[in-house]
Scaffold this motif. Structure first.
Motif, PDB file in Angstrom:
ATOM      1  N   SER A  74       0.829  -1.210   0.000  1.00 32.93           N
ATOM      2  CA  SER A  74       0.000   0.000   0.000  1.00 32.93           C
ATOM      3  C   SER A  74       0.860   1.256   0.000  1.00 32.93           C
ATOM      4  CB  SER A  74      -0.949  -0.009   1.201  1.00 32.93           C
ATOM      5  OG  SER A  74      -0.220  -0.121   2.416  1.00 32.93           O
TER       6      SER A  74
ATOM      7  N   ARG B  72       2.077   1.963  -3.538  1.00 32.64           N
ATOM      8  CA  ARG B  72       0.954   2.377  -4.380  1.00 32.64           C
ATOM      9  C   ARG B  72       0.543   3.815  -4.078  1.00 32.64           C
ATOM     10  NH1 ARG B  72      -2.610  -3.250  -5.103  1.00 32.64           N
ATOM     11  NH2 ARG B  72      -1.092  -4.166  -6.543  1.00 32.64           N
ATOM     12  N   ARG B  73       0.557   4.218  -2.824  1.00 30.69           N
ATOM     13  CA  ARG B  73       0.280   5.621  -2.489  1.00 30.69           C
ATOM     14  C   ARG B  73       1.372   6.536  -3.033  1.00 30.69           C
ATOM     15  NH1 ARG B  73      -1.098   3.416   2.565  1.00 30.69           N
ATOM     16  NH2 ARG B  73       0.941   4.063   3.388  1.00 30.69           N
TER      17      ARG B  73
ATOM     18  N   THR C 178       0.693   6.910  -6.860  1.00 37.16           N
ATOM     19  CA  THR C 178      -0.560   7.540  -7.284  1.00 37.16           C
ATOM     20  C   THR C 178      -0.816   8.899  -6.645  1.00 37.16           C
ATOM     21  OG1 THR C 178      -1.807   6.356  -5.556  1.00 37.16           O
ATOM     22  CG2 THR C 178      -1.633   5.308  -7.723  1.00 37.16           C
ATOM     23  N   VAL C 179      -0.228   9.158  -5.474  1.00 32.80           N
ATOM     24  CA  VAL C 179      -0.494  10.401  -4.750  1.00 32.80           C
ATOM     25  C   VAL C 179       0.768  11.263  -4.620  1.00 32.80           C
ATOM     26  CG1 VAL C 179      -1.318  11.419  -2.598  1.00 32.80           C
ATOM     27  CG2 VAL C 179      -2.374   9.311  -3.465  1.00 32.80           C
ATOM     28  N   SER C 180       1.823  10.696  -4.047  1.00 32.11           N
ATOM     29  CA  SER C 180       3.004  11.490  -3.710  1.00 32.11           C
ATOM     30  C   SER C 180       3.783  11.935  -4.940  1.00 32.11           C
ATOM     31  CB  SER C 180       3.918  10.688  -2.780  1.00 32.11           C
ATOM     32  OG  SER C 180       3.238  10.305  -1.603  1.00 32.11           O
TER      33      SER C 180
ATOM     34  N   PRO D 281       2.913  12.322  -8.241  1.00 32.10           N
ATOM     35  CA  PRO D 281       2.300  13.369  -9.085  1.00 32.10           C
ATOM     36  C   PRO D 281       2.385  14.762  -8.478  1.00 32.10           C
ATOM     37  CG  PRO D 281       0.915  11.417  -9.052  1.00 32.10           C
ATOM     38  CD  PRO D 281       1.984  11.195  -8.026  1.00 32.10           C
ATOM     39  N   ARG D 282       2.317  14.874  -7.155  1.00 33.63           N
ATOM     40  CA  ARG D 282       2.396  16.192  -6.506  1.00 33.63           C
ATOM     41  C   ARG D 282       3.732  16.882  -6.749  1.00 33.63           C
ATOM     42  NH1 ARG D 282      -0.023  14.461  -0.583  1.00 33.63           N
ATOM     43  NH2 ARG D 282      -2.252  14.523  -1.117  1.00 33.63           N
ATOM     44  N   THR D 283       4.795  16.108  -6.925  1.00 35.58           N
ATOM     45  CA  THR D 283       6.126  16.697  -7.112  1.00 35.58           C
ATOM     46  C   THR D 283       6.339  17.220  -8.526  1.00 35.58           C
ATOM     47  OG1 THR D 283       7.256  14.669  -7.854  1.00 35.58           O
ATOM     48  CG2 THR D 283       7.029  15.000  -5.464  1.00 35.58           C
TER      49      THR D 283
ATOM     50  N   ALA E  32       9.329  13.444  -2.856  1.00 34.63           N
ATOM     51  CA  ALA E  32       8.542  12.326  -2.326  1.00 34.63           C
ATOM     52  C   ALA E  32       9.468  11.138  -2.183  1.00 34.63           C
ATOM     53  CB  ALA E  32       7.382  11.983  -3.249  1.00 34.63           C
TER      54      ALA E  32
END
Length: 331
Positions: A164, A167-168, A171-173, A175-177, A276
């Protein structure tokens, strides 16, 4: 920078995977499975070594909706011993195991996996493959072609990608960078502590032993790898410079000769939006392998291809083959 093109490597190999965190330990006593329970998918196991007994067998035995169909291994005694611990049949012939399952989970050396998994695919059995998927690029192409031509479900045991935390991260960390580059490292005592590493690992070196997970995650985080440079010692420290599509770059370091139980595996990315990072070694646990088996059984039941399939395994083999070629040319 070597562009990523298929290039046949000279095949040599090794066998196990303790570098990627903890593995599931089978309970001291395992109750015999109740085969009267309603299950959807029958999955057999090929192999009876450390990886089979520590990861694959307990994962199959514990998976809801899965019937652990039995075990086959080259050593009948080893297969019978492991099968007895989980209350499942041990088959004398590989063909007999295939007769009793919908899919096969492999825990064997890469050179062995090619022929066995290709045979399973031609019998229209789904295949859960260990990484690297073959002993050389030619074998990886052969296996991938067998899977694609038969149209069966395939999945590769890229351990980190079933956690998990990873995967976070993807999909989350990441793209923010708005990532522009990154780095990754695996530092482990695989070659210097505990039971001796399997022959194919020590013969081929750290790049093919530890490289698939690290290269896969950097590729997933920063875009397709289109070029690679390698330097170092296959049995010591190996460094990679990876060029990704879109003008991104990453660096990877791999070492399996650390001391004192060192087990580090991490990836970082950087961009205008910040940084990230993910600790891959800490992310891996028993739920990792439960997820892997659950997704394999669901793919079989619903006929839905998994994104970590044999084609992904072939792509990683192409990248690592180019890296290995560069490594030996620069030696």
């Amino acid at each position: 920078m070597t562009s990523i093109i298929a290039r046949t490597a000279v095949g040599r190999w090794r066998e196990s995977d303790p570098a990627f965190g903890r593995v599931m330990r089978p309970p001291e006593q395992v109750r015999e499975r109740a085969y009267s329970e309603v299950v959807s998918v029958a999955i057999g196991l090929v192999g009876a070594g450390q990886r089979a007994s520590g990861v694959h067998a307990p994962s199959l035995a514990a998976a809801p909706g899965v019937r652990f169909a039995g075990i086959w291994a080259r050593s009948s005694a080893a297969a019978q011993s492991l099968a007895g611990r989980f209350g499942v049949p041990a088959y004398e012939r590989y063909a007999d195991l295939l007769d009793h399952c919908d899919g096969v989970s492999f825990a064997v050396p890469p050179l062995v996996q090619v022929d066995l998994a290709s045979a399973a695919a031609m019998r229209r059995k789904a295949v859960l493959l260990e990484k690297p998927i073959a002993g050389d690029l030619t074998g990886a192409e052969e296996l991938s072609n067998a899977v694609l031509s038969s149209g069966v479900i395939s999945q590769v045991a890229l351990t980190w990608r079933y956690t998990s935390a990873v995967r976070r991260f993807l999909t989350v960390s990441v793209p923010r960078t708005r990532p522009q580059g990154g780095n990754g490292r695996i530092i482990t005592d695989t070659f210097t502590a505990g039971p001796p590493a399997a022959g194919w690992r020590l013969e081929r070196g750290v790049l093919l032993d530890q490289g698939p997970d690290l290269v896969d995650l950097l590729d997933a985080a920063l875009g397709h790898i289109v070029g690679v440079r390698a330097h170092g010692d296959p049995l010591g420290w190996v460094g990679l410079l990876l060029e990704h599509e879109g003008g991104r770059f990453s660096e990877a370091s791999i070492c399996a000769t650390a001391k004192d139980g060192t087990n580090r595996a991490e990836v970082e990315v950087f961009g205008p939006g910040g940084a990230a990072a993910v600790d891959c070694a800490a992310a891996v646990g028993p739920d990792t392998f439960a997820t892997m088996v659950a997704e394999f059984s669901a793919a079989i039941e619903h006929g839905t291809p998994h994104h970590l399939d044999a084609r992904r395994g072939l792509r990683l083999q192409q990248i690592l083959d180019n890296a290995e070629t560069d490594l030996f040319q620069s030696a």
